[in-house]
Design a protein around this motif. Structure first.
Motif, PDB file in Angstrom:
ATOM      1  N   GLY A 179      15.043  26.093  -7.782  1.00 13.82           N
ATOM      2  CA  GLY A 179      16.500  26.085  -7.736  1.00 13.82           C
ATOM      3  C   GLY A 179      16.997  27.499  -7.493  1.00 13.82           C
ATOM      4  N   GLY A 180      18.301  27.677  -7.424  1.00 12.55           N
ATOM      5  CA  GLY A 180      18.859  29.028  -7.304  1.00 12.55           C
ATOM      6  C   GLY A 180      19.282  29.356  -5.886  1.00 12.55           C
ATOM      7  N   ASN A 181      20.045  30.453  -5.774  1.00 11.17           N
ATOM      8  CA  ASN A 181      20.704  30.789  -4.508  1.00 11.17           C
ATOM      9  C   ASN A 181      19.778  31.317  -3.425  1.00 11.17           C
ATOM     10  OD1 ASN A 181      23.344  30.062  -5.154  1.00 11.17           O
ATOM     11  ND2 ASN A 181      23.495  31.870  -6.483  1.00 11.17           N
ATOM     12  N   THR A 182      18.839  32.165  -3.803  1.00 16.28           N
ATOM     13  CA  THR A 182      17.975  32.755  -2.764  1.00 16.28           C
ATOM     14  C   THR A 182      17.055  31.683  -2.178  1.00 16.28           C
ATOM     15  OG1 THR A 182      18.080  34.719  -4.157  1.00 16.28           O
ATOM     16  CG2 THR A 182      16.692  34.849  -2.211  1.00 16.28           C
TER      17      THR A 182
ATOM     18  N   ALA B 151      11.654  29.681 -12.894  1.00 14.59           N
ATOM     19  CA  ALA B 151      11.741  28.240 -13.153  1.00 14.59           C
ATOM     20  C   ALA B 151      12.669  28.087 -14.365  1.00 14.59           C
ATOM     21  CB  ALA B 151      10.355  27.647 -13.353  1.00 14.59           C
TER      22      ALA B 151
ATOM     23  N   GLY C 187      12.405  31.530  -8.066  1.00 15.56           N
ATOM     24  CA  GLY C 187      13.480  32.524  -8.095  1.00 15.56           C
ATOM     25  C   GLY C 187      13.291  33.346  -9.362  1.00 15.56           C
ATOM     26  N   ILE C 188      14.185  34.252  -9.600  1.00 16.77           N
ATOM     27  CA  ILE C 188      14.156  35.019 -10.864  1.00 16.77           C
ATOM     28  C   ILE C 188      15.590  35.227 -11.321  1.00 16.77           C
ATOM     29  CG2 ILE C 188      14.060  37.263  -9.647  1.00 16.77           C
ATOM     30  CD1 ILE C 188      12.343  38.333 -11.980  1.00 16.77           C
TER      31      ILE C 188
ATOM     32  N   ASN D 248      18.901  20.667  -9.590  1.00 16.32           N
ATOM     33  CA  ASN D 248      18.136  21.359  -8.550  1.00 16.32           C
ATOM     34  C   ASN D 248      17.737  20.372  -7.446  1.00 16.32           C
ATOM     35  OD1 ASN D 248      18.277  23.908  -9.720  1.00 16.32           O
ATOM     36  ND2 ASN D 248      16.407  23.632 -10.921  1.00 16.32           N
TER      37      ASN D 248
ATOM     38  N   ASP E  41      11.182  23.183 -11.690  1.00 16.42           N
ATOM     39  CA  ASP E  41      11.971  22.891 -12.887  1.00 16.42           C
ATOM     40  C   ASP E  41      13.207  22.090 -12.502  1.00 16.42           C
ATOM     41  OD1 ASP E  41      13.321  25.144 -11.645  1.00 16.42           O
ATOM     42  OD2 ASP E  41      14.412  25.420 -13.526  1.00 16.42           O
TER      43      ASP E  41
ATOM     44  N   LYS F 268      19.832  41.280  -9.781  1.00 16.00           N
ATOM     45  CA  LYS F 268      18.408  41.028 -10.032  1.00 16.00           C
ATOM     46  C   LYS F 268      17.601  42.318 -10.152  1.00 16.00           C
ATOM     47  CE  LYS F 268      19.180  36.711  -9.701  1.00 16.00           C
ATOM     48  NZ  LYS F 268      18.960  35.835  -8.594  1.00 16.00           N
TER      49      LYS F 268
ATOM     50  N   HIS G 121      13.894  35.401 -16.214  1.00 18.47           N
ATOM     51  CA  HIS G 121      13.346  34.040 -16.288  1.00 18.47           C
ATOM     52  C   HIS G 121      12.938  33.581 -14.900  1.00 18.47           C
ATOM     53  CE1 HIS G 121      17.404  32.384 -15.103  1.00 18.47           C
ATOM     54  NE2 HIS G 121      16.646  31.460 -14.533  1.00 18.47           N
TER      55      HIS G 121
ATOM     56  N   ARG H 166      16.301  21.619 -20.258  1.00 21.74           N
ATOM     57  CA  ARG H 166      15.675  21.697 -18.941  1.00 21.74           C
ATOM     58  C   ARG H 166      14.250  21.191 -19.009  1.00 21.74           C
ATOM     59  NH1 ARG H 166      17.511  25.997 -15.344  1.00 21.74           N
ATOM     60  NH2 ARG H 166      19.715  26.327 -15.746  1.00 21.74           N
TER      61      ARG H 166
ATOM     62  N   LYS I  26      20.713  29.709 -20.083  1.00 23.20           N
ATOM     63  CA  LYS I  26      21.511  29.400 -18.895  1.00 23.20           C
ATOM     64  C   LYS I  26      21.796  27.897 -18.905  1.00 23.20           C
ATOM     65  CE  LYS I  26      21.138  29.644 -13.788  1.00 23.20           C
ATOM     66  NZ  LYS I  26      20.251  29.953 -12.655  1.00 23.20           N
TER      67      LYS I  26
ATOM     68  N   ARG J   8      17.220  20.864 -14.156  1.00 26.75           N
ATOM     69  CA  ARG J   8      18.253  20.923 -15.184  1.00 26.75           C
ATOM     70  C   ARG J   8      18.414  19.505 -15.723  1.00 26.75           C
ATOM     71  NH1 ARG J   8      22.277  24.587 -11.351  1.00 26.75           N
ATOM     72  NH2 ARG J   8      20.808  26.328 -11.147  1.00 26.75           N
TER      73      ARG J   8
HETATM   74  C1  6PG Z   1      17.800  27.212 -11.814  1.00 29.57           C
HETATM   75  C2  6PG Z   1      16.464  27.778 -11.431  1.00 29.57           C
HETATM   76  C3  6PG Z   1      16.309  29.237 -11.824  1.00 29.57           C
HETATM   77  C4  6PG Z   1      16.699  30.090 -10.651  1.00 29.57           C
HETATM   78  C5  6PG Z   1      16.979  31.516 -11.087  1.00 29.57           C
HETATM   79  C6  6PG Z   1      17.550  32.327  -9.982  1.00 29.57           C
HETATM   80  O1  6PG Z   1      17.836  26.174 -12.451  1.00 29.57           O
HETATM   81  O2  6PG Z   1      18.786  27.817 -11.414  1.00 29.57           O
HETATM   82  O3  6PG Z   1      15.537  27.046 -12.042  1.00 29.57           O
HETATM   83  O4  6PG Z   1      15.019  29.599 -12.210  1.00 29.57           O
HETATM   84  O5  6PG Z   1      15.703  30.091  -9.662  1.00 29.57           O
HETATM   85  O6  6PG Z   1      17.906  31.488 -12.152  1.00 29.57           O
HETATM   86  O7  6PG Z   1      18.735  31.734  -9.539  1.00 29.57           O
HETATM   87  P1  6PG Z   1      19.742  32.500  -8.556  1.00 29.57           P
HETATM   88  O8  6PG Z   1      18.975  32.884  -7.339  1.00 29.57           O
HETATM   89  O9  6PG Z   1      20.821  31.490  -8.288  1.00 29.57           O
HETATM   90  O10 6PG Z   1      20.227  33.659  -9.334  1.00 29.57           O
END
Ligand code: 6PG
Length: 242
Positions: free
Chosen positions: A53-56, A151, A143-144, A92, A80, A202, A149, A179, A174, A82
């Motif tokens: 999940g996440g933006n990148t 996943a 992602g991170i 996700n 992972d 980041k 964190h 999760r 978060k 939500r």
């Molecule tokens: C989620 C992801 C989470 C995500 C990081 C980075 O549920 O959002 O599991 O691990 O990859 O928080 O997210 P961003 O790139 O959106 O900051």
């Protein structure tokens, strides 16, 4: 771009590259994924990928679509999820569906998501059974977060447990706090692990990661030779390594 094989004191080797913008990062990551997919399909007939999940990661899925990558031999998993109602926009799986799967041809039988319609423990148990039959994965994407964190493995939470392959986290800082996540071991022990990070928010977490700090992402990546894709903002505090 500024691409280098970097040897850190803490990683045995990391294939780390820094890109001028999140868009260039996403494009480079998409190209690498396409290469790994082609290789896996030619050797084993399919490509088993664990998405994040996440933006990148989301931008990378968009780049895959922009380049008309053929997903018909891919098997899609999630690192992972939500724990939200199955129709929630914030899942996700819904993000992956919107940005990637709905825009290409892939059989529903190749898509393997958590069943959030079940109670968390049941959903985790079922996903674990599914993963056991799929190991090892060709690629795990991660992602991170700003706190390090990855996943849904957050610092200082109940997720720091390797006894199961899939865990329920009830105290995530978060949202949402509940999760489902693959464990450190199950994310690490695969053919390739790729971490993507962009943005200034980041940079502290990425710097800790690259200097072996106590962040969950390091616990996953240090067990592997990770592919790390950063934009220049996320990389701005990385300590010099040579
Ligand atoms: C989620 C992801 C989470 C995500 C990081 C980075 O549920 O959002 O599991 O691990 O990859 O928080 O997210 P961003 O790139 O959106 O900051």
């Amino acid at each position: 771009m500024d691409k280098s094989k970097v040897r850190y004191k803490t990683f045995k080797h990391a294939d780390l590259s820094v890109w001028a913008s999140p868009q260039l990062l996403a494009l480079a990551a998409a190209k690498k994924i396409a290469f790994l997919a082609e290789d896996a399909i030619s050797q084993r007939g399919c490509f088993k990928i664990v998405l994040a999940g996440g933006n990148t990661p989301k931008m990378t899925y968009e780049a895959l679509i922009a380049h008309s990558i053929d997903l018909s031999d891919w098997h899609i998993y999630l690192g992972d999820e939500r724990y939200l109602p199955p129709s929630s926009y914030e899942l996700n799986s819904q993000m992956v569906e919107r940005t990637l799967l709905s825009k290409t041809k892939i059989s529903p039988k190749n898509i393997h998501f958590f069943d959030v319609g079940k109670p968390p423990a049941r959903a985790a148990y079922e996903y674990q059974s599914l993963l056991q039959n799929a190991y090892p994965f060709d690629l795990v994407m991660l992602g991170i977060g700003g706190d390090g964190h990855t996943a849904s493995l957050f610092p200082g939470t109940s997720s720091v447990d390797d006894s199961e392959m899939v865990l329920v986290v009830n105290d995530a800082p978060k949202s949402p706090s509940t999760r489902l996540t693959m464990s450190f071991d199950s994310l690490s022990n695969n053919r390739n692990v790729m971490l993507l990070a962009s943005g200034l928010d980041k940079c502290v977490a990425v710097s800790k990661l690259c200097s072996g700090g106590e962040v969950p992402a390091f616990q996953v990546l240090s067990r592997n030779t990770p592919l790390i894709y950063l934009d220049k903002d996320a990389a701005s505090l990385i300590p010099s390594s040579r």
